[in-house]
Design an enzyme around this catalytic site. Structure first.
Site, PDB file in Angstrom:
ATOM      1  N   ARG A  33     143.444  51.568 -95.802  1.00 53.28           N
ATOM      2  CA  ARG A  33     142.619  50.940 -97.153  1.00 53.28           C
ATOM      3  C   ARG A  33     143.583  50.590 -98.132  1.00 53.28           C
ATOM      4  O   ARG A  33     143.783  49.427 -98.551  1.00 53.28           O
ATOM      5  CB  ARG A  33     141.703  51.863 -97.472  1.00 53.28           C
ATOM      6  CG  ARG A  33     140.473  52.399 -96.492  1.00 53.28           C
ATOM      7  CD  ARG A  33     139.655  51.227 -95.975  1.00 53.28           C
ATOM      8  NE  ARG A  33     139.230  50.429 -97.085  1.00 53.28           N
ATOM      9  CZ  ARG A  33     138.552  49.121 -97.120  1.00 53.28           C
ATOM     10  NH1 ARG A  33     138.948  48.474 -96.087  1.00 53.28           N
ATOM     11  NH2 ARG A  33     138.276  48.647 -98.117  1.00 53.28           N
ATOM     12  N   ILE A  34     144.421  51.544 -98.424  1.00 51.06           N
ATOM     13  CA  ILE A  34     145.312  51.246 -99.912  1.00 51.06           C
ATOM     14  C   ILE A  34     146.351  50.266 -99.266  1.00 51.06           C
ATOM     15  O   ILE A  34     146.831  49.426-100.056  1.00 51.06           O
ATOM     16  CB  ILE A  34     145.688  52.623-100.548  1.00 51.06           C
ATOM     17  CG1 ILE A  34     144.743  53.458-100.930  1.00 51.06           C
ATOM     18  CG2 ILE A  34     146.818  52.326-101.724  1.00 51.06           C
ATOM     19  CD1 ILE A  34     143.871  52.905-101.870  1.00 51.06           C
ATOM     20  N   SER A  71     146.576  60.585-107.901  1.00 49.27           N
ATOM     21  CA  SER A  71     145.330  60.029-107.100  1.00 49.27           C
ATOM     22  C   SER A  71     144.571  59.252-107.837  1.00 49.27           C
ATOM     23  O   SER A  71     144.718  58.693-108.975  1.00 49.27           O
ATOM     24  CB  SER A  71     144.404  61.379-106.883  1.00 49.27           C
ATOM     25  OG  SER A  71     143.786  61.695-107.950  1.00 49.27           O
ATOM     26  N   CYS A  72     143.599  58.385-107.257  1.00 46.86           N
ATOM     27  CA  CYS A  72     142.709  57.354-107.777  1.00 46.86           C
ATOM     28  C   CYS A  72     141.927  58.212-109.064  1.00 46.86           C
ATOM     29  O   CYS A  72     141.971  57.500-110.176  1.00 46.86           O
ATOM     30  CB  CYS A  72     141.552  56.820-107.070  1.00 46.86           C
ATOM     31  SG  CYS A  72     140.681  57.795-106.208  1.00 46.86           S
ATOM     32  N   THR A  73     141.351  59.306-109.013  1.00 48.15           N
ATOM     33  CA  THR A  73     140.859  60.011-109.910  1.00 48.15           C
ATOM     34  C   THR A  73     141.647  60.440-110.964  1.00 48.15           C
ATOM     35  O   THR A  73     141.294  60.338-112.281  1.00 48.15           O
ATOM     36  CB  THR A  73     140.008  61.123-109.352  1.00 48.15           C
ATOM     37  OG1 THR A  73     139.096  60.633-108.216  1.00 48.15           O
ATOM     38  CG2 THR A  73     139.327  61.974-110.555  1.00 48.15           C
ATOM     39  N   THR A 114     135.332  58.436 -98.043  1.00 44.75           N
ATOM     40  CA  THR A 114     136.593  57.773 -97.731  1.00 44.75           C
ATOM     41  C   THR A 114     136.708  58.062 -96.062  1.00 44.75           C
ATOM     42  O   THR A 114     135.951  58.884 -95.599  1.00 44.75           O
ATOM     43  CB  THR A 114     137.779  58.594 -98.396  1.00 44.75           C
ATOM     44  OG1 THR A 114     137.729  59.894 -98.017  1.00 44.75           O
ATOM     45  CG2 THR A 114     137.726  58.356 -99.911  1.00 44.75           C
ATOM     46  N   ASN A 115     137.945  57.589 -95.326  1.00 42.50           N
ATOM     47  CA  ASN A 115     138.040  57.626 -94.069  1.00 42.50           C
ATOM     48  C   ASN A 115     138.195  59.146 -93.562  1.00 42.50           C
ATOM     49  O   ASN A 115     138.525  59.374 -92.594  1.00 42.50           O
ATOM     50  CB  ASN A 115     139.289  56.720 -93.664  1.00 42.50           C
ATOM     51  CG  ASN A 115     138.678  55.399 -93.328  1.00 42.50           C
ATOM     52  OD1 ASN A 115     137.596  55.290 -92.809  1.00 42.50           O
ATOM     53  ND2 ASN A 115     139.633  54.292 -93.647  1.00 42.50           N
ATOM     54  N   ARG A 147     130.993  63.925-103.192  1.00 39.17           N
ATOM     55  CA  ARG A 147     131.081  62.668-102.290  1.00 39.17           C
ATOM     56  C   ARG A 147     129.827  61.987-102.113  1.00 39.17           C
ATOM     57  O   ARG A 147     128.820  62.708-101.733  1.00 39.17           O
ATOM     58  CB  ARG A 147     132.020  62.913-101.051  1.00 39.17           C
ATOM     59  CG  ARG A 147     133.451  63.316-101.042  1.00 39.17           C
ATOM     60  CD  ARG A 147     134.320  62.077-101.547  1.00 39.17           C
ATOM     61  NE  ARG A 147     135.671  62.402-101.865  1.00 39.17           N
ATOM     62  CZ  ARG A 147     136.630  62.291-100.901  1.00 39.17           C
ATOM     63  NH1 ARG A 147     136.399  62.015 -99.756  1.00 39.17           N
ATOM     64  NH2 ARG A 147     137.666  62.849-101.109  1.00 39.17           N
ATOM     65  N   ASN A 200     137.977  53.010-106.793  1.00 36.99           N
ATOM     66  CA  ASN A 200     138.959  54.088-106.482  1.00 36.99           C
ATOM     67  C   ASN A 200     139.847  53.351-105.365  1.00 36.99           C
ATOM     68  O   ASN A 200     140.722  54.029-104.894  1.00 36.99           O
ATOM     69  CB  ASN A 200     138.213  55.248-105.784  1.00 36.99           C
ATOM     70  CG  ASN A 200     137.003  54.817-104.755  1.00 36.99           C
ATOM     71  OD1 ASN A 200     136.022  54.705-105.438  1.00 36.99           O
ATOM     72  ND2 ASN A 200     137.412  54.846-103.373  1.00 36.99           N
TER      73      ASN A 200
END
Length: 481
Positions: free
Chosen positions: A138-139, A288-290, A319-320, A370, A453
């Site tokens: 994804r990223i 991390s994104c957070t 997420t995956n 989540r 995110n």
């Protein structure tokens, strides 16, 4: 002429002006490595309507709409200057010019405001820097899109290769298809073709070699003409210095991890501590994104009000790493179906704050839930301040931070009363302050921070890579400190 006719005529006139801006913006970008912005939003490769919408957005944060009739004179003035690589914000130029009382012409004021990017002061254009993506999830695919988007001048970051494990028959075709279409972020902006014989993806003219390997030790990047590259590991398989050092192979100079680093690996949040990166540092993490979402506003609040302690609750898209349906998972609860449940889980974002903000003495705790949405999360930052404040004061302060401070690329601000998570898909900021949800009472402030995110975090990764590669160009006018 009726009101409706007058409104339509006004719109067509602005369309014509925006259309005239496109070739100037494109030429500045291609020939001089100049990125034209409006309040930190790039206008490069944008359509007429996108340019108008970007100008209109200023009304939400600055109180009044910014018109293309105001910014076009500044753009024309820029085109006449001997500019070097830089980022120039038309919104800031217009705002600072309006506040200036010296009676200067637009041309004289613009020349003065961007003097650091002109003549003898300008940065010389380099040859560019090779980039390798290790992993293509994804990223990885979003970072690839951003790298390709930013390669227009040919003098910045150049995506040269992607390293993945072979997935079998038509592997490269399937990976190219995932780059071409995305269920959340939409179509790739451009053209993608595949040459299976040479294992190469061509994206907007960029030749990207797909290298198949099961381990970093199997790759000699110089064999592909890659040198002095920055490798972006988006697999998360290795998190400490020892593991990430495996990537330091022939042709690779630095390694950037798109996950929180462990041990002595520096965790970098661009805009907050990227200037602490040592020139000889070869391994670093983008956290991390957070962490990227909460650290900039946390720093802003601590700078102005002081923070005694805080708690962050993240409501995070699935997420995956989670299961589509109930199945075994090594982590507690994450084995339960992601699209069917809210799942309480852990977050390391609170503990990661100390690495990015070592001078912050406040204790920050955190937890996460989540939820069944595929992208965009929200962090609820509950802070006890060192002095009392009013909601109006904090509201105006954070709005100003988003417009004029050094954190304006990280912190966005929205006043829309009906904003929901899907509105922030594709946001390039690390987080967006929801003004309507802000709560302040005495020394307690609660901030609601939206963040994409996936994409917003990927933009932060690119900013870190630009910084360590030497192609992060200065912004003009300089933000207020």
């Amino acid at each position: 002429m009726t009101v409706n006719d007058d409104s339509f005529t006004h719109w067509k006139n602005r369309e014509e002006i925006a259309e005239s801006m496109i070739p100037i913006i494109g030429k500045l970008h291609r020939e001089r490595d100049v990125t034209v912005l409006v309040h930190s939003r790039s206008l490069v490769n944008k359509s007429v309507v996108s340019i108008l919408k970007t100008h209109r957005f200023a009304r939400q944060i600055a109180g009044e709409e910014l018109s293309v009739t105001e910014t076009l004179p500044f753009l024309k003035a820029l085109a006449a200057l001997d500019l070097g690589p830089s980022q120039i914000d038309l919104g800031m130029l217009a705002a600072t010019y309006k506040a200036d009382d010296r009676g200067l012409s637009v041309e004289a004021f613009t020349a003065e405001a961007v003097a650091g990017a002109t003549g003898a002061n300008k940065i010389e254009r380099g040859e560019g820097r090779d980039v390798v993506l290790y992993g293509f999830g994804r990223i990885g695919r979003l970072v690839a899109r951003l790298l390709i988007e930013k390669s227009g001048s040919g003098n910045g970051l150049r995506l040269r290769a992607i390293v993945v494990r072979s997935g079998g028959e038509q592997d490269i075709v399937k990976r190219a298809s995932l780059l071409r279409r995305d269920s959340i972020h939409g179509q790739f902006q451009g053209t993608i073709t595949v040459d299976e014989a040479s294992s190469t993806i061509f994206a907007n003219g960029n030749a990207i070699k797909v290298i198949y390997a099961n381990d970093p030790s199997e790759v000699d990047y110089t064999a592909y003409g890659i040198k002095n590259a920055i490798l972006i590991d988006n697999t998360g398989k290795w998190r400490d210095r020892e593991g990430l050092s495996k990537h330091l192979r022939p042709g690779v100079d630095k390694v950037v991890l798109t996950a929180p680093g462990k041990g002595d690996v520096p965790n970098i949040v661009h805009g907050v501590n990227h200037d602490t990166i040592k020139p000889d540092e070869q391994i670093l993490s983008c956290a991390s994104c957070t962490t990227n979402a909460i650290v900039p506003p946390l720093k802003a609040m601590d700078d102005e009000y002081g923070v005694q302690r805080g708690h962050v609750e993240t409501v995070h898209s699935f997420t995956n790493d989670q299961n589509l349906l109930d199945n075994y998972h090594k982590s507690e609860r994450r084995g339960r179906s992601a699209p069917l449940n809210m799942v309480i889980t852990e977050t390391g974002a609170a503990s990661a704050v100390a690495k990015a903000l070592p001078d912050l003495k406040a204790r920050i705790t955190g937890s996460s839930i989540r939820v069944p949405v595929p992208d965009v999360s929200i962090a609820i930052l509950n802070l006890q301040l060192k002095r009392e404040a009013t909601r109006e004061e904090v509201h105006d302060y954070l709005r100003e931070v988003s417009l004029t401070s050094p954190l304006r690329r990280q912190i966005d601000f929205i006043t829309a009363p009906d904003a929901v998570s899907s509105d922030f898909i594709g946001s390039r900021h690390a987080s967006i302050v929801d003004a309507g949800a802000l709560k302040v009472e005495g020394d307690n402030a609660i901030l609601y921070l939206w963040y994409d995110n996936e994409f917003g975090y990927s933009c932060q990764v690119i900013r870190v890579v630009q910084h360590v590669s030497g192609v992060e160009y200065p912004t003009y006018p300089a933000p207020a400190v």
